[in-house]
Design an enzyme around this catalytic site. Structure first.
Site, short mmCIF file in Angstrom:
data_model
loop_
_atom_site.label_atom_id
_atom_site.label_comp_id
_atom_site.label_asym_id
_atom_site.label_seq_id
_atom_site.Cartn_x
_atom_site.Cartn_y
_atom_site.Cartn_z
N GLU A 95 -9.77 11.33 -5.55
CA GLU A 95 -9.19 10.90 -6.56
C GLU A 95 -9.63 10.10 -7.58
O GLU A 95 -10.24 8.17 -6.72
CB GLU A 95 -7.72 10.71 -5.99
CG GLU A 95 -6.63 9.90 -6.62
CD GLU A 95 -6.79 11.84 -7.60
OE1 GLU A 95 -8.01 11.73 -9.16
OE2 GLU A 95 -5.08 11.72 -8.40
N ASP A 96 -9.29 9.20 -8.38
CA ASP A 96 -9.89 8.02 -9.20
C ASP A 96 -8.50 7.09 -8.91
O ASP A 96 -9.25 5.74 -8.39
CB ASP A 96 -9.70 8.71 -10.78
CG ASP A 96 -8.20 9.61 -11.77
OD1 ASP A 96 -7.46 9.17 -10.24
OD2 ASP A 96 -8.25 9.44 -12.10
N ASP B 284 -1.28 6.51 -8.36
CA ASP B 284 -0.36 5.49 -8.63
C ASP B 284 1.08 5.53 -8.06
O ASP B 284 1.47 4.49 -7.16
CB ASP B 284 -0.08 5.75 -9.89
CG ASP B 284 0.58 5.27 -11.48
OD1 ASP B 284 0.81 3.96 -10.67
OD2 ASP B 284 1.08 5.54 -12.17
N PHE C 178 -2.32 -0.22 -17.11
CA PHE C 178 -2.70 0.92 -18.64
C PHE C 178 -4.31 1.32 -18.02
O PHE C 178 -4.87 0.02 -18.86
CB PHE C 178 -1.45 1.85 -18.70
CG PHE C 178 -2.59 2.81 -19.61
CD1 PHE C 178 -1.66 4.50 -18.55
CD2 PHE C 178 -3.43 3.41 -20.40
CE1 PHE C 178 -2.85 5.04 -18.60
CE2 PHE C 178 -3.97 4.80 -20.83
CZ PHE C 178 -3.59 5.04 -19.78
N ARG D 91 -12.61 9.11 -21.39
CA ARG D 91 -13.24 9.86 -19.59
C ARG D 91 -14.50 8.35 -19.53
O ARG D 91 -15.15 8.69 -18.71
CB ARG D 91 -13.16 10.94 -19.61
CG ARG D 91 -11.16 11.01 -19.54
CD ARG D 91 -11.26 12.59 -18.73
NE ARG D 91 -10.04 13.15 -18.72
CZ ARG D 91 -8.99 12.89 -18.38
NH1 ARG D 91 -8.70 12.09 -17.34
NH2 ARG D 91 -7.78 13.94 -18.46
#
Ligand code: IMP
Ligand code: MG
Length: 186
Positions: free
Chosen positions: A94-95, A98, A149, A162
């Site tokens: 996963e990136d 959060d 963010f 991206r």
């Protein structure tokens, strides 16, 4: 714009994580299945798996919980796995973690539906500020404690950006420019 991870730093992180994962699975009798959580994890998944020294199998899953720059908290599964992972070692790639909602959901879903031998979760960035559930990835490349963010290297602002090969916090001017372009892009 503030750079969080440069392309060089990302490369080092991928190599270190790939080596740790290789050490974990090198004596396993089965081939690990690496699962990319689309779309965000895509660049990290490619670089991480290319740095991995042994054989592995690719699979993909797509989920969404984000709308614009904040999470909705509701997870929607739009693409499921295609490989048979029952009894296999599975690595979820996963990136960002959060709130932790996405990964805790994915992990539980995979565990119950497919019954793999093991599940390992690896993420590029662990964002600690907005965690809503008690979830920790097994491996993470970078920890950030402030609520920022982030963009680039798979992370998007309303689906754009991206493609950048580094992770950054976009400045206000850049966001305004993109908003203009998005208007024209409808
Ligand atoms: P969580 O369910 O809140 O842990 O969110 C995980 C997903 O939200 C990640 O897979 C990302 O795709 C997305 N996400 C979280 N933080 C950011 C960010 O700073 N920029 C872009 N996407 C993010
Ligand atoms: Mg993601």
């Amino acid at each position: 714009m503030e750079t969080i991870l440069s392309s060089k730093e990302i490369k080092t992180i991928c190599k270190e994580l790939a080596d740790k994962l290789y050490d974990k699975f090198k004596s396993s009798k089965t081939i690990p299945v690496f699962i990319c959580v689309l779309k965000g994890a895509n660049p990290f998944f490619i670089d991480l798996t290319r740095a991995y020294k042994g054989p592995l199998i690719y699979d993909y899953m797509q989920l969404s919980s984000y709308s614009g720059t904040s999470t909705t908290g509701v997870i929607h599964l739009s693409k499921d796995l295609t490989e048979n992972i029952k009894g296999k070692d599975v690595v979820i790639v996963e990136d960002v973690v959060d709130t932790g909602l996405t990964l805790s959901y994915v992990k539980e879903y995979i565990k119950i539906k497919y019954m793999p031998k093991s599940i390992t979760v690896v993420c590029l960035i662990d964002k600690k500020a907005l965690r809503r559930v008690d979830f920790e990835p097994d491996y993470s490349g970078f920890v950030i404690r402030e609520n920022k963010f982030l963009m680039g290297y798979g992370l998007d602002y309303k689906e754009i950006g991206r493609n950048f090969d580094f992770v950054f916090v976009p400045d206000k001017k850049t966001v305004e420019e993109w908003e203009e372009m998005l208007k024209n892009n409808k």
